[in-house]
Design an enzyme around this catalytic site. Structure first.
Site, PDB file in Angstrom:
ATOM      1  N   GLU A  30      -2.467 -10.572  10.128  1.00 38.23           N
ATOM      2  CA  GLU A  30      -1.269 -10.118   9.403  1.00 38.23           C
ATOM      3  C   GLU A  30      -0.233 -11.239   9.423  1.00 38.23           C
ATOM      4  OE1 GLU A  30       0.115  -7.610   7.516  1.00 38.23           O
ATOM      5  OE2 GLU A  30       1.965  -8.783   7.683  1.00 38.23           O
ATOM      6  N   ARG A 103       6.913   6.737   7.022  1.00 34.92           N
ATOM      7  CA  ARG A 103       5.863   5.731   6.915  1.00 34.92           C
ATOM      8  C   ARG A 103       5.609   5.022   8.253  1.00 34.92           C
ATOM      9  NH1 ARG A 103       3.784   2.195   2.415  1.00 34.92           N
ATOM     10  NH2 ARG A 103       4.545   3.733   0.976  1.00 34.92           N
ATOM     11  N   TYR A 210      12.186  14.611   0.099  1.00 38.32           N
ATOM     12  CA  TYR A 210      11.397  15.491   0.973  1.00 38.32           C
ATOM     13  C   TYR A 210      11.666  15.177   2.444  1.00 38.32           C
ATOM     14  CZ  TYR A 210       8.046  11.533   0.690  1.00 38.32           C
ATOM     15  OH  TYR A 210       7.455  10.287   0.706  1.00 38.32           O
ATOM     16  N   ASP A 290      -4.195  -1.989  -2.504  1.00 34.83           N
ATOM     17  CA  ASP A 290      -3.368  -2.518  -3.589  1.00 34.83           C
ATOM     18  C   ASP A 290      -3.837  -3.895  -4.062  1.00 34.83           C
ATOM     19  OD1 ASP A 290      -1.818  -0.269  -3.524  1.00 34.83           O
ATOM     20  OD2 ASP A 290       0.074  -1.293  -3.069  1.00 34.83           O
TER      21      ASP A 290
HETATM   22  C1  LIG Z   1       8.015   3.699  -3.873  1.00 38.28           C
HETATM   23  C2  LIG Z   1       6.619   3.859  -3.407  1.00 38.28           C
HETATM   24  C3  LIG Z   1       6.250   5.076  -2.893  1.00 38.28           C
HETATM   25  C4  LIG Z   1       4.927   5.296  -2.520  1.00 38.28           C
HETATM   26  N1  LIG Z   1       4.588   6.512  -2.049  1.00 38.28           N
HETATM   27  C5  LIG Z   1       3.300   6.761  -1.745  1.00 38.28           C
HETATM   28  C6  LIG Z   1       2.910   8.045  -1.289  1.00 38.28           C
HETATM   29  O1  LIG Z   1       3.748   8.945  -1.121  1.00 38.28           O
HETATM   30  N2  LIG Z   1       1.573   8.260  -1.018  1.00 38.28           N
HETATM   31  C7  LIG Z   1       0.630   7.279  -1.193  1.00 38.28           C
HETATM   32  O2  LIG Z   1      -0.570   7.548  -0.967  1.00 38.28           O
HETATM   33  N3  LIG Z   1       0.996   6.023  -1.603  1.00 38.28           N
HETATM   34  C8  LIG Z   1       2.290   5.753  -1.883  1.00 38.28           C
HETATM   35  N4  LIG Z   1       2.665   4.513  -2.301  1.00 38.28           N
HETATM   36  C9  LIG Z   1       1.656   3.438  -2.411  1.00 38.28           C
HETATM   37  C10 LIG Z   1       1.356   2.796  -1.069  1.00 38.28           C
HETATM   38  O3  LIG Z   1       2.542   2.428  -0.409  1.00 38.28           O
HETATM   39  C11 LIG Z   1       0.488   1.559  -1.256  1.00 38.28           C
HETATM   40  O4  LIG Z   1      -0.545   1.859  -2.165  1.00 38.28           O
HETATM   41  C12 LIG Z   1      -0.136   1.147   0.084  1.00 38.28           C
HETATM   42  O5  LIG Z   1       0.880   0.784   0.986  1.00 38.28           O
HETATM   43  C13 LIG Z   1      -1.095  -0.024  -0.111  1.00 38.28           C
HETATM   44  O6  LIG Z   1      -1.560  -0.436   1.137  1.00 38.28           O
HETATM   45  P1  LIG Z   1      -2.245  -1.846   1.306  1.00 38.28           P
HETATM   46  O7  LIG Z   1      -2.663  -1.924   2.752  1.00 38.28           O
HETATM   47  O8  LIG Z   1      -3.278  -2.051   0.266  1.00 38.28           O
HETATM   48  O9  LIG Z   1      -1.109  -2.921   0.992  1.00 38.28           O
HETATM   49  P2  LIG Z   1       0.261  -3.198   1.759  1.00 38.28           P
HETATM   50  O10 LIG Z   1       0.783  -1.978   2.404  1.00 38.28           O
HETATM   51  O11 LIG Z   1       1.130  -3.913   0.798  1.00 38.28           O
HETATM   52  O12 LIG Z   1      -0.132  -4.198   2.931  1.00 38.28           O
HETATM   53  C14 LIG Z   1      -0.467  -5.556   2.698  1.00 38.28           C
HETATM   54  C15 LIG Z   1      -0.293  -6.314   3.998  1.00 38.28           C
HETATM   55  O13 LIG Z   1      -0.850  -7.622   3.836  1.00 38.28           O
HETATM   56  C16 LIG Z   1       0.017  -8.566   4.438  1.00 38.28           C
HETATM   57  N5  LIG Z   1      -0.259  -9.869   3.797  1.00 38.28           N
HETATM   58  C17 LIG Z   1       0.021 -10.234   2.517  1.00 38.28           C
HETATM   59  N6  LIG Z   1      -0.400 -11.492   2.293  1.00 38.28           N
HETATM   60  C18 LIG Z   1      -0.961 -11.939   3.455  1.00 38.28           C
HETATM   61  C19 LIG Z   1      -1.572 -13.169   3.841  1.00 38.28           C
HETATM   62  N7  LIG Z   1      -1.691 -14.203   3.000  1.00 38.28           N
HETATM   63  N8  LIG Z   1      -2.051 -13.289   5.101  1.00 38.28           N
HETATM   64  C20 LIG Z   1      -1.947 -12.235   5.979  1.00 38.28           C
HETATM   65  N9  LIG Z   1      -1.356 -11.058   5.664  1.00 38.28           N
HETATM   66  C21 LIG Z   1      -0.879 -10.902   4.409  1.00 38.28           C
HETATM   67  C22 LIG Z   1       1.409  -8.015   4.154  1.00 38.28           C
HETATM   68  O14 LIG Z   1       2.373  -8.551   5.030  1.00 38.28           O
HETATM   69  C23 LIG Z   1       1.190  -6.523   4.366  1.00 38.28           C
HETATM   70  O15 LIG Z   1       1.378  -6.140   5.716  1.00 38.28           O
HETATM   71  C24 LIG Z   1       3.974   4.250  -2.652  1.00 38.28           C
HETATM   72  C25 LIG Z   1       4.367   3.006  -3.124  1.00 38.28           C
HETATM   73  C26 LIG Z   1       5.677   2.809  -3.510  1.00 38.28           C
HETATM   74  C27 LIG Z   1       6.085   1.457  -4.048  1.00 38.28           C
END
Ligand SMILES: Cc1cc2nc3c(=O)[nH]c(=O)nc-3n(C[C@H](O)[C@H](O)[C@H](O)COP(=O)(O)OP(=O)(O)OC[C@H]3O[C@@H](n4cnc5c(N)ncnc54)[C@H](O)[C@@H]3O)c2cc1C
Length: 381
Positions: A30, A103, A210, A290
């Site tokens: 991370e 969260r 909520y 994502d």
């Molecule tokens: C306003 C909002 C509300 C939301 N509400 C909901 C909800 O109610 N329910 C739901 O299911 N989803 C919700 N989502 C969606 C959800 O937050 C995301 O889909 C989810 O967090 C994606 O997780 P992830 O692990 O793929 O990416 P992320 O959570 O973005 O994690 C990516 C990680 O990778 C790290 N990283 C990036 N580049 C590098 C690198 N080069 N080297 C090492 N580390 C790196 C970052 O620091 C980060 O910690 C919401 C999103 C938003 C914007």
């Protein structure tokens, strides 16, 4: 098999827990030096909690989670109820509950669990700069100068995934035309009738609110249209008066809530998207969450889909020893479901920002998406 996961967000941490449970050796890299509370809520539908309970996190999450008895959709100006969605008994229906959480309570539970089952597996301050594939190994080069190797790399590095851009698609994420604000309110500051779940919408805007953390805090997310947006990141503070002015046409109850964020603090950020990606893996590197398929937040299913990915990818790697074939099976299992959710989220965004009436809200009732079983459902379908 030695597995490197890039990114310690919800997707990366869930993948680590699932893979360790399945017997793999895992390291999570991370980039942040510290994982911190970003002050936001999250909705976890049964398809998401099914995975979290399977990973052993259920009892910890239940300590703070809130399940609202209902959610009301209201007219933004009058506050009149347009539609009322009763929360069903999802445990009885689908074997998993519907939870709303802070969260950080979710992330903290995952980090604590990972430290317990695999001490040292989470390495903070490791920002991946470059990946180099050679034969059956991938070399990870970090910004801090360190170099590591792994048999496979799972890129869970979020919507701005540099790994995705290097491997497949050099275009950066595009602004989706929405700006969002978020804040938390201490519920002791609110009269009882405002301590509830509701979405107020109309006039090209909506505010979803909520309860989280045993009902001690109320989370709100407010969204409005914008033509352009330049700043990046989740932690950009927004002036409170500018935010209140933006939503000044909303009903009195909603305005009371949003005028009381903890420490007077609201954050503002732009919503971004990426074109659909047909191929999620290249050689021994695969995308997840994502990084593979960002979606707009209007369905509350982005994190849920990252959790499903984590479980399905783990099962594919456990059942298929050739990583490239396992990645193909993972994508075959996931693609149509994720694509449908992505499109549904975009459609819901349009409805939320359209005219406030029962017709424009049709289709908001949860459907079969809650029944999806990433833990035991078929692979390859
Ligand atoms: C306003 C909002 C509300 C939301 N509400 C909901 C909800 O109610 N329910 C739901 O299911 N989803 C919700 N989502 C969606 C959800 O937050 C995301 O889909 C989810 O967090 C994606 O997780 P992830 O692990 O793929 O990416 P992320 O959570 O973005 O994690 C990516 C990680 O990778 C790290 N990283 C990036 N580049 C590098 C690198 N080069 N080297 C090492 N580390 C790196 C970052 O620091 C980060 O910690 C919401 C999103 C938003 C914007």
């Amino acid at each position: 098999m030695n597995v490197a996961i890039v990114g310690g967000g919800i997707g990366g941490l869930a993948t680590a827990l699932a893979m360790i449970q399945a017997g793999f050796k895992v390291t999570v890299y991370e980039r942040s030096a510290k994982l911190v509370d970003l002050g936001a809520g999250i909705t976890l539908a049964p398809n998401a909690t099914r995975v979290l309970y399977h990973l052993g996190l259920g009892p910890t999450l239940e300590e703070t989670a809130v399940t609202p008895p209902q959610t009301e959709y209201r007219h933004y100006r009058t506050g009149a109820v347009i539609m009322r969605l009763m929360t069903k008994d999802f445990r009885a229906l689908y074997g998993a509950p519907y939870l709303r959480l802070h969260r950080w309570d979710l992330q903290h539970a995952m980090i604590t669990r990972l430290a317990a089952v695999a001490p040292g597996a989470l390495r903070l301050g490791f920002s991946v700069d470059r990946l180099e594939s050679s034969g059956e190994h991938v070399t990870l080069r970090f910004a801090n100068g360190q170099v590591e190797t792994a048999d496979i790399v799972i890129a869970a590095d979020g919507i701005r995934s540099a790994i995705r851009e290097t491997l497949f698609n050099p275009a950066p994420p595009g602004f989706a035309g929405f700006v969002a604000w978020r804040g938390l309110v201490d519920t002791s500051q609110l009269p009882p009738h405002l301590q509830e779940s509701a979405v107020a919408f109309g006039h090209g805007r909506h505010i979803n609110r909520y309860l989280v953390r045993r009902g001690e805090l109320l989370n709100f997310i407010a969204v409005a249209r914008r033509d352009k947006w330049e700043a990046e990141g989740w932690t950009i503070p927004a002036p409170l008066d500018e935010f209140l002015a933006e939503f000044s046409s909303f009903d009195e109850g909603t305005r009371t809530i949003i005028s009381k964020p903890v420490l007077g603090q609201v954050f503002k950020w732009g919503l971004f998207g990426r074109p659909w990606l047909e191929q999620w893996s290249a050689g021994r590197v695969v995308l997840l969450g994502d990084a593979a398929h960002p979606m707009l937040p209007f369905l509350g299913q982005g994190a849920a889909n990252a959790l499903e990915d984590a479980m399905i990818l783990t099962r594919c790697l456990a059942s298929e020893s050739n990583p490239e074939r396992a990645f193909a099976l993972y994508q075959k299992t996931r693609a149509s479901r994720v694509r449908a959710a992505t499109e549904q989220a975009a459609r819901r965004g349009e409805r939320y920002l359209g005219e406030p009436n029962a017709d424009s809200l049709k289709g908001n009732e949860p459907g079969e998406e809650y029944a999806y079983d990433a833990v035991g459902g078929p692979l390859g379908g």
